[in-house]
Scaffold this motif. Structure first.
Motif, mmCIF file in Angstrom:
data_model
loop_
_atom_site.group_PDB
_atom_site.id
_atom_site.type_symbol
_atom_site.label_atom_id
_atom_site.label_comp_id
_atom_site.label_asym_id
_atom_site.label_seq_id
_atom_site.Cartn_x
_atom_site.Cartn_y
_atom_site.Cartn_z
ATOM 1 N N PHE A 64 0.672 -1.106 -0.015
ATOM 2 C CA PHE A 64 -0.142 -0.112 -0.126
ATOM 3 C C PHE A 64 0.914 1.120 0.208
ATOM 4 O O PHE A 64 2.238 1.584 0.719
ATOM 5 C CB PHE A 64 -1.146 -0.062 1.427
ATOM 6 N N GLY A 65 0.479 1.953 -1.215
ATOM 7 C CA GLY A 65 1.379 3.409 -0.950
ATOM 8 C C GLY A 65 2.799 2.966 -2.484
ATOM 9 O O GLY A 65 3.107 4.344 -2.436
ATOM 10 N N MET A 66 3.158 2.058 -2.497
ATOM 11 C CA MET A 66 3.741 2.067 -3.520
ATOM 12 C C MET A 66 3.052 2.285 -4.923
ATOM 13 O O MET A 66 1.800 2.054 -5.310
ATOM 14 C CB MET A 66 4.703 0.993 -3.709
ATOM 15 N N GLY B 251 -7.797 12.166 -1.861
ATOM 16 C CA GLY B 251 -7.456 11.406 -2.533
ATOM 17 C C GLY B 251 -5.993 10.632 -1.687
ATOM 18 O O GLY B 251 -6.175 10.281 -0.237
ATOM 19 N N GLU B 252 -4.605 11.028 -2.882
ATOM 20 C CA GLU B 252 -3.893 9.924 -2.084
ATOM 21 C C GLU B 252 -2.211 11.104 -1.602
ATOM 22 O O GLU B 252 -2.206 10.964 -0.897
ATOM 23 C CB GLU B 252 -2.298 9.686 -3.150
ATOM 24 N N ARG C 297 -10.468 23.415 -0.270
ATOM 25 C CA ARG C 297 -11.165 24.716 -1.066
ATOM 26 C C ARG C 297 -12.073 23.445 -1.980
ATOM 27 O O ARG C 297 -13.216 23.826 -2.116
ATOM 28 C CB ARG C 297 -10.626 25.392 -0.545
ATOM 29 N N PRO C 298 -10.813 22.577 -2.580
ATOM 30 C CA PRO C 298 -11.808 21.900 -3.395
ATOM 31 C C PRO C 298 -12.952 21.571 -3.875
ATOM 32 O O PRO C 298 -13.397 20.949 -4.815
ATOM 33 C CB PRO C 298 -10.423 21.402 -4.305
ATOM 34 N N ILE C 299 -12.702 20.476 -2.616
ATOM 35 C CA ILE C 299 -14.017 19.632 -2.539
ATOM 36 C C ILE C 299 -15.018 20.473 -0.879
ATOM 37 O O ILE C 299 -15.776 19.557 -1.227
ATOM 38 C CB ILE C 299 -13.509 18.267 -1.658
ATOM 39 N N LEU C 300 -14.874 21.612 -1.327
ATOM 40 C CA LEU C 300 -16.249 21.674 -0.030
ATOM 41 C C LEU C 300 -17.529 22.273 -0.816
ATOM 42 O O LEU C 300 -16.859 22.982 -2.462
ATOM 43 C CB LEU C 300 -15.263 23.442 0.773
#
Lengths: 425, 166
Positions: free
Chosen positions: A93-95, A247-248, A365-368
């Motif tokens: 996970f994370g790679m 997201g990541e 802000r982008p997801i609010l």
């Protein structure tokens, strides 16, 4: 679809057709498939006869989130027969894979070796491999046997470091070792500090000839401000409540990166730096100097993940006495309601404090949502945050309300200007 | 690359030819139909081996062979056609697996290919031999015994499957 299943279905279909139509010739067709299947069974590799060994090597034991890492696994066939292997090494996970494949077929003869390689990039963290999965099959690919071959390796991915230019610091108290922070007393620095009467042993090149000329039979020596190192403590807030994941990316990752970058810059200046991470079990690095200390800090930061726990409601219970008295404390926290009291405690103990607060509202802000109710809620949250920051500012603590999209270095440089952190008499 | 391709094409050709020859007694229309369907199926299977098309081509070939046997076409040609269809299916998948560039030396790769061709020839040759011997030695077996044998085969395969899974 598995070849064995396909063949069995064909065989039984033909047998059924032969029974239904009472036509024996169809059985001969089924028999052909049986011969093929039988040969596959006979050729399937016996697990006890297969002797495989694997050695994993990674390019480096430590890396950062921007660097790519090469992994190679060497499989050696110590058995007597040629084997066909499907090697698979699932990514953790994370790679993310950058080059090569994590599943690869290999044909290995007795005594031969095959090297399986791929390149990946990873998020911050500790990663360990124990085995590599090898799937052996007969030459028809009918019967497959899975083996887990021991192939251990560990790597640590440090947070990405931004190399900051050194900041002009004004610390309340300095340690008596030569450094870059003005110590507020005369010594052997570069900035002019004052003039005093000559004392035997003073170097002649420091004599203030102009003043000496004005005062016959007296000599004066110029003094320069001593530059020393300071004690700096970093406090990183790793409470899940203060983290935001988009997201990541996450707000905590920015905070961890900022902590690592500041630690690197302070240590490069020769200061003594310590770290305290606020999570369920405090992670701490006691004061130290140099590259070894930087490695310790990066090692600690690599394994930190934000944690949620009811005991992590307030910063108030942090064991701040691990920091030397009057040292400069840099707190990196997005802040929760009521956290300002912790800063009052810090000031009461006499610490010089700087707060870097990644702004969660600007980050999210982008997801609010844009509807009226949400906008009202956002305004209220912003007011609450501003009140919290104002209360901290009133404690004579410089606060950086950091929008993580902005570069941090200029903000810290402005906040640490000597006029802002002047010594309180 | 030339040898595997030649062998695969030869098998495909033999499969189509045997089937077409078997259906020749029913008229050229049927010959053309079988030839076209089998040729098209195997051509698609060869060009897209990672899809279920090779399986579809095998099933179509087997179905034509079975239909030919039921319709009274020359049994030997139908059995030969099924044998080559099986070989084609195996070779299409085998070549596809090797096209993934397995980690190996060129010598090991050639050795593995040769070993596979030998095993395939042995398996299908043995199968053909059993079929031919079986067809030559005529034994009248009652239907009930065939049914019992099928049940026995089912049971054996089930046991074998469980043993393999274990």
């Amino acid at each position: 679809m598995n070849k064995v299943v396909i063949l069995l279905v064909i065989i039984f279909s033909l047998l059924l057709a032969a029974l239904v139509t009472t036509h024996a010739d169809l059985i001969w067709l089924a028999l052909l498939c049986c011969a093929y299947l039988g040969m596959g069974f006979l050729q399937s590799p016996a697990t006890r006869k297969v002797k495989l060994s694997a050695t994993r090597s990674v390019e480096k034991n430590t890396t950062n989130t921007l660097a790519t890492m090469d992994v190679s696994v060497e499989i050696t066939n110590q058995g007597t027969d040629l084997v066909r292997l499907v090697l698979s090494d699932p990514l953790q996970f994370g790679m993310t894979i950058k080059d090569g494949q994590t599943t690869q077929t290999a044909l290995v003869q007795s005594g031969e070796s095959a090297v399986f390689k791929y390149t990946f990039q990873s998020e911050r963290g500790n990663f360990a491999w124990k085995t590599i999965r090898a799937r052996l099959s007969d030459s028809f690919g009918l019967i497959e046997t899975e083996l887990d071959l021991p192939a251990e390796a560990k790597i640590q991915v440090h947070p990405e470091l931004n190399k900051f230019r050194p900041f002009p610091l004004r610390s309340q108290r300095t340690l008596h070792s030569a450094g870059s922070i003005p110590a507020r007393f005369g010594g052997s620095g570069t900035d002019f500090w004052g003039v005093r009467e000559y004392q035997p042993g003073d170097p002649l090149r420091r004599l203030d000839w102009r003043l000496t000329a004005r005062h016959p039979h007296q000599f004066f020596t110029k003094e320069f401000e001593q530059e020393e190192i300071a004690d700096i403590g970093l406090i990183l807030d790793a409470r899940q409540k203060t983290n935001l994941q988009l997201g990541e990316d996450s707000l905590f990752e920015h905070a961890a990166r900022a902590t690592a970058s500041l630690a690197e810059m302070f240590l490069r200046q020769g200061n003594r730096v310590s770290l305290l991470v606020y999570q369920r079990r405090y992670a701490s690095v006691f004061p130290g100097y140099g590259k070894l200390q930087l490695n310790r800090i990066l090692h600690t930061l690599a394994r930190i993940t934000p944690e949620s726990d009811s005991s992590l409601n307030s910063l108030n219970f942090l064991p701040i006495r691990m920091f030397a008295s009057h040292s400069l404390i840099v707190v990196i926290s997005p802040l929760l309601s009521g956290d300002w009291q912790f800063f009052r405690r810090l000031r009461a103990y006499g610490y010089q404090v700087l707060l870097i607060s990644p702004d969660p509202l600007a980050y999210a802000r982008p997801i609010l949502p844009a509807d009226r109710d949400s906008q009202l809620a956002i305004r209220l949250t912003r007011l609450e945050r501003q009140t919290e920051i104002n209360q901290i500012t009133q404690l004579w603590i410089p606060v950086i309300d950091w929008q993580v999209s902005q570069p941090l270095a200029p903000l810290v440089r402005t906040a640490l200007r000597p006029t802002r952190l002047r010594r309180e008499s | 690359m030339l040898l595997p391709r030649t062998i695969r094409l030869a098998c495909l050709l033999m499969c189509t030819l045997c089937l077409a020859a078997g259906y020749a007694m029913y008229g050229w229309g049927l010959v053309a139909l079988t030839g076209a369907s089998i040729g098209l199926a195997w051509w698609l299977a060869s060009s897209r081996p990672s899809t279920p098309l090779p399986l579809a081509a095998l099933v179509i070939s087997m179905a034509w062979s079975a239909a030919g046997l039921l319709a009274g076409a020359p049994a030997l040609l139908m059995i030969l056609s099924a044998t080559f269809a099986l070989a084609s299916w195996d070779l299409v998948l085998f070549d596809h697996n090797l096209s993934d560039n397995p980690i190996s030396s060129a010598a090991t790769r050639v050795l593995f290919q040769n070993r596979h061709y030998r095993s395939l020839a042995l398996a299908l040759g043995l199968g053909l031999l059993i079929v031919l011997v079986g067809r030559t030695i005529q034994v009248q077996v009652p239907l009930i015994i065939i049914a019992l044998l099928v049940l026995l085969a089912l049971f054996s395969i089930d046991r074998l499957w469980r043993a393999l899974k274990a």
